[in-house]
Motif scaffolding. Structure first.
Motif, PDB file in Angstrom:
ATOM      1  N   VAL A   1       0.674  -1.363  -0.113  1.00  0.00           N
ATOM      2  CA  VAL A   1       0.248  -0.051   0.304  1.00  0.00           C
ATOM      3  C   VAL A   1       0.886   1.101  -0.349  1.00  0.00           C
ATOM      4  N   SER A   2       0.393   2.495  -0.734  1.00  0.00           N
ATOM      5  CA  SER A   2       0.809   3.739  -0.585  1.00  0.00           C
ATOM      6  C   SER A   2       0.818   4.938   0.522  1.00  0.00           C
ATOM      7  N   TYR A   3       1.418   5.298   0.966  1.00  0.00           N
ATOM      8  CA  TYR A   3       0.486   6.599   1.707  1.00  0.00           C
ATOM      9  C   TYR A   3       0.737   8.196   1.114  1.00  0.00           C
ATOM     10  N   GLU A   4       0.763   8.722   0.653  1.00  0.00           N
ATOM     11  CA  GLU A   4       0.410   9.928   0.087  1.00  0.00           C
ATOM     12  C   GLU A   4       0.802  11.272   1.281  1.00  0.00           C
ATOM     13  N   SER A   5       2.167  11.428   0.743  1.00  0.00           N
ATOM     14  CA  SER A   5       1.939  12.694   2.669  1.00  0.00           C
ATOM     15  C   SER A   5       1.258  13.506   2.863  1.00  0.00           C
ATOM     16  N   SER A   6       0.938  14.443   1.452  1.00  0.00           N
ATOM     17  CA  SER A   6       0.611  15.995   1.349  1.00  0.00           C
ATOM     18  C   SER A   6      -0.551  15.910   1.610  1.00  0.00           C
ATOM     19  N   GLU A   7      -1.811  15.463   1.686  1.00  0.00           N
ATOM     20  CA  GLU A   7      -2.911  15.520   1.322  1.00  0.00           C
ATOM     21  C   GLU A   7      -3.011  13.898   2.071  1.00  0.00           C
ATOM     22  N   ARG A   8      -2.534  13.568   2.711  1.00  0.00           N
ATOM     23  CA  ARG A   8      -2.887  12.045   3.584  1.00  0.00           C
ATOM     24  C   ARG A   8      -3.741  11.456   3.234  1.00  0.00           C
ATOM     25  N   VAL A   9      -3.458  10.866   1.975  1.00  0.00           N
ATOM     26  CA  VAL A   9      -4.288   9.761   1.006  1.00  0.00           C
ATOM     27  C   VAL A   9      -3.252   8.474   1.464  1.00  0.00           C
ATOM     28  N   LEU A  10      -4.038   7.948   1.437  1.00  0.00           N
ATOM     29  CA  LEU A  10      -3.541   5.974   1.243  1.00  0.00           C
ATOM     30  C   LEU A  10      -4.119   5.306   0.673  1.00  0.00           C
ATOM     31  N   PHE A  11      -3.627   5.042  -0.132  1.00  0.00           N
ATOM     32  CA  PHE A  11      -3.904   3.856  -1.152  1.00  0.00           C
ATOM     33  C   PHE A  11      -3.980   2.591  -0.907  1.00  0.00           C
TER      34      PHE A  11
ATOM     35  N   GLN B   1      -4.189  -7.013  10.899  1.00  0.00           N
ATOM     36  CA  GLN B   1      -3.557  -6.984  12.108  1.00  0.00           C
ATOM     37  C   GLN B   1      -2.178  -6.445  11.906  1.00  0.00           C
ATOM     38  N   SER B   2      -1.381  -6.830  11.027  1.00  0.00           N
ATOM     39  CA  SER B   2       0.205  -6.059  11.105  1.00  0.00           C
ATOM     40  C   SER B   2       0.480  -5.259  10.339  1.00  0.00           C
ATOM     41  N   LEU B   3      -0.596  -5.009   9.091  1.00  0.00           N
ATOM     42  CA  LEU B   3      -1.118  -4.048   8.182  1.00  0.00           C
ATOM     43  C   LEU B   3      -1.718  -3.015   9.173  1.00  0.00           C
ATOM     44  N   LEU B   4      -2.264  -2.633   9.370  1.00  0.00           N
ATOM     45  CA  LEU B   4      -3.046  -2.116  10.965  1.00  0.00           C
ATOM     46  C   LEU B   4      -2.288  -1.518  11.736  1.00  0.00           C
ATOM     47  N   ARG B   5      -1.559  -2.236  12.070  1.00  0.00           N
ATOM     48  CA  ARG B   5      -0.504  -1.578  13.114  1.00  0.00           C
ATOM     49  C   ARG B   5       0.230  -0.584  12.326  1.00  0.00           C
ATOM     50  N   LYS B   6       0.988  -0.693  11.144  1.00  0.00           N
ATOM     51  CA  LYS B   6       2.116   0.313  10.424  1.00  0.00           C
ATOM     52  C   LYS B   6       1.200   1.446  10.133  1.00  0.00           C
ATOM     53  N   LEU B   7      -0.350   1.625  10.049  1.00  0.00           N
ATOM     54  CA  LEU B   7      -0.811   2.521   9.823  1.00  0.00           C
ATOM     55  C   LEU B   7      -1.892   4.306  10.957  1.00  0.00           C
ATOM     56  N   THR B   8      -1.238   3.399  11.612  1.00  0.00           N
ATOM     57  CA  THR B   8      -1.664   3.810  13.147  1.00  0.00           C
ATOM     58  C   THR B   8      -0.378   5.301  12.700  1.00  0.00           C
TER      59      THR B   8
END
Length: 389
Positions: free
Chosen positions: A153-163, A200-207
């Motif tokens: 998955v990827s996270y775009e930081s300037s607009e806070r979007v999780l793909f 669960q592992s992914l959810l922890r990364k996305l906190t």
């Protein structure tokens, strides 16, 4: 369909209201969406492609979104063909395009595109790597087995979007306005449920990163009250029920087993169980029955013996529960048999291999049609289930 997700991110996916099956097994009464997005910046990134039959529609959607500018990157979060079938088409259409994916995804490319060599146009990324587009930056997170091994998955930081790839996706066309939870639950339980530990592992990364928008590969873009969606994913991936209730799942040939199922459901309601769902496995959508089994904290399975085994509709249901990782539930068993009932023993055998399954009381055996003694036994089973929940 071309619309803004944020000022610089546009939806370029394909909505298919006429789609009738997913993975050639899950019914789609309201179609399906295959999502793709484009980030417009100094460099342009296309986020995933779509299923094979929509290739040219997708190409036109991307070119409309970019205003004719050539995209620089095609980010492939997931190699499953409903999202990657148009990779070769994109590479041919835009000669300067670079493919960005995990090393595992890149290694899979020859499997899906025999005879094509993309090695000199592929950039392998790993967790923590950042793709700089200008003012937008994509940070990658590994999400193996959510629900294929190559997923990122990827996270775009300037607009806070999780793909989010397939995570947070759902069945249904974008034209179908429904409550997200129902078709998202059916999607999760049948596509992802086996891999709860990996979710669960992914959810922890996305906190850590602040997320305002979730852009999945199926279903609507999610924004506002994101905690609701994350909490459900946390519950589902911990194999915990959503409600304290009972699914009564039955298969019946001539009505005797159905009579027993309806009776125990009535007893459960009379004892104050507020959420009792009865499903006829011979008629209902199997994927919905699986989803409802996970939703409830307890289940009653009722089936006749057939050819010295379990009646096929029930066997199919239990098989699906086993392969999807059903666990941590209370189960009551009811069997029917006119001369040599064995379904109860065999149903227990299938379920006892699963973690955290607790059987409520003894198997209730009926002979063709329920008697007064059977009603007493069914009431006793209902009492044992109520104690458990």
């Amino acid at each position: 369909m071309n619309q803004f997700v944020t000022p610089a991110i546009r939806f370029t996916g394909i909505d298919v209201p006429s789609a009738d099956l997913f993975e050639q097994q899950y019914r789609l009464p309201h179609g399906m969406s295959y999502n793709s997005y484009v980030i417009i910046d100094s460099k342009i990134a296309v986020m995933d492609s779509v299923e094979a039959g929509s290739g040219m529609r997708w190409i036109r959607s991307v070119e409309e979104a970019t205003g004719g500018r050539q995209p620089d990157y095609l980010v492939v979060h997931h190699m499953e063909p409903d999202h990657s079938s148009c990779v070769a088409m994109a590479m041919d259409r835009w000669p300067g395009l670079m493919l960005v994916a995990s090393a595992k995804a890149i290694s899979m490319l020859p499997q899906f595109f025999p005879g094509r060599d993309f090695a000199d146009r592929a950039i392998a990324v790993k967790e923590g790597d950042v793709l700089d587009l200008g003012t937008h930056h994509l940070t990658f997170y590994a999400a193996p087995m959510v629900h294929w091994p190559e997923v990122m998955v990827s996270y775009e930081s300037s607009e806070r979007v999780l793909f989010s790839a397939d995570a947070f996706g759902k069945f249904g066309s974008l034209q179908y306005a429904d409550e997200w939870i129902n078709e998202a639950r059916r999607y999760y339980m049948n596509i992802v449920a086996k891999y709860g530990n990996q979710v669960q592992s992914l959810l922890r990364k996305l906190t850590a990163p602040p997320i305002d928008v979730i852009a999945p590969l199926h279903g609507p873009v999610l924004r506002g009250h994101l905690g609701y969606y994350v909490k459900l994913y946390d519950t589902w991936s911990r194999y915990q029920p959503e409600c304290r209730g009972v699914l009564v799942a039955y298969a019946s040939i001539y009505g005797g087993t159905e009579e027993a199922a309806v009776h125990i459901a009535d007893v459960l309601r009379s004892k104050g169980v507020g959420d009792v769902t009865v499903m006829n496995l011979c008629l209902c959508d199997m994927s919905e029955a699986v989803a409802q089994a996970f939703r409830h904290s307890a289940m009653v399975v009722a089936a006749p013996t057939y050819d010295a085994g379990i009646f096929p509709a029930m066997h199919d249901f239990l098989y699906h529960l086993v392969i999807k990782g059903y666990r941590n539930r209370i189960v009551g068993v009811v069997e029917n048999g006119s001369w040599a009932p064995v379904a109860g023993r065999l149903m227990r055998k299938m379920l006892e291999t699963l973690p955290g399954i607790t059987f409520a009381g003894d198997t209730v055996t009926i002979r063709s049609r329920i008697t007064a003694d059977d009603e007493t036994a069914l009431a006793g089973l209902a009492c044992e289930i109520c104690k458990g929940i």
